[in-house]
Design an enzyme around this catalytic site. Sequence first.
Site, PDB file in Angstrom:
ATOM      1  N   LYS A 194      49.108   2.976  33.166  1.00  0.00           N
ATOM      2  CA  LYS A 194      49.459   1.553  33.181  1.00  0.00           C
ATOM      3  C   LYS A 194      48.443   0.734  32.404  1.00  0.00           C
ATOM      4  O   LYS A 194      48.769  -0.349  31.886  1.00  0.00           O
ATOM      5  CB  LYS A 194      49.616   1.040  34.615  1.00  0.00           C
ATOM      6  CG  LYS A 194      48.413   1.273  35.535  1.00  0.00           C
ATOM      7  CD  LYS A 194      47.413   0.159  35.506  1.00  0.00           C
ATOM      8  CE  LYS A 194      46.202   0.492  36.363  1.00  0.00           C
ATOM      9  NZ  LYS A 194      45.201  -0.589  36.388  1.00  0.00           N
ATOM     10  N   THR A 251      48.611  -5.355  36.544  1.00  0.00           N
ATOM     11  CA  THR A 251      47.696  -5.151  35.420  1.00  0.00           C
ATOM     12  C   THR A 251      48.217  -5.799  34.147  1.00  0.00           C
ATOM     13  O   THR A 251      47.429  -6.175  33.275  1.00  0.00           O
ATOM     14  CB  THR A 251      47.465  -3.643  35.192  1.00  0.00           C
ATOM     15  OG1 THR A 251      47.175  -3.020  36.445  1.00  0.00           O
ATOM     16  CG2 THR A 251      46.297  -3.396  34.258  1.00  0.00           C
TER      17      THR A 251
END
Length: 339
Positions: A194, A251
């Site tokens: 990610k 994120t």
Amino acid sequence: MLKQKIAVLGPGSWGSALAQVLAENGHEVTIWGNNPAQIDEINTYHTNRHYLPNIKLPNTIIGEKDLAKAVKDADAVLFVVPTKAMRSVAHEFAKVCENTPYIIHASKGLEQGSHKRISEILYEEIPQAKRKEIVVLSGPSHAEEVAVHDITTITAASVDEQAAKYVQQLFTNEYFRIYTNTDVIGVETGAALKNIIAIGAGAIHGLGFGDDAKAAIMTRGLAEISRLGVAMGANPLTFIGLSGVGDLIVTCTSVHSRNWRAGNLLGQGKQLDEILENMGMIVEGVATTKAAMELAEQLNVEMPITHTIYRVLYEGKDIRQAAKEIMLRDSKVENEFTM
């Protein structure tokens, strides 16, 4: 849960925030680091201003410069060091450890060269006689928010369900909730990959694109993460959970994310070397992009977004041209898992 003795290895922002959670839950917490001035600050002022400005740490947290003293008689040892330092710290820990603690890690990345996940490094470096089972702690979480008691939910993953439940009990309180999982591969790959997509999401913002583009890169990025993760042996359902889409969302959308901030600066035209020099903390996604590209080639998994970000980071590709080229690739079917 009875009071436990926990050694936290790595006094960065996340290590400090997790140490705070443990201390506030009534556990005996020692935090080890190799920067003497930082450890002195923790012991003297109960602060860690470089990583968590304006946060007062519990005065029960003890900073320690000696690794052997930090881990002595610990019930659990929590590794929160950068991926590139994980093997050396684990090796040193194995040399000084005199009991068999639970091993927990809360770092996110893939080792350069070997492409190994962090739990694999820990298994290799810490003999079974010097540890209980290894547990991965991961999910959508920013240290800055945990430190001020924002509501956070993450995952404790282990092949040993009882070990995961032990970590769940260690950390859970009214603002920090832990779910358990047995898919270590999925949790670790979601956590590592990610960060790559977050660099791309930041770049999209830096280039001036809007919400449509952000949604596109996150959604198609999740497809790439899932493809590579499943090729590595992960359960595909893990990627729609906290350590998959949950961690990806936080994120890719938050200014707290170093990877997003790095991508945002790239999109604004800043040079990578300058960005990394001024960040002050590790941007794990940069190294992970290289490892993921090599791993994807090895496993014959197509990852066009990751490949594009790799070309920008490592080959000097113009970022606006790269965005145009990825949009003009051959048309695909959305749910074709191998595309």
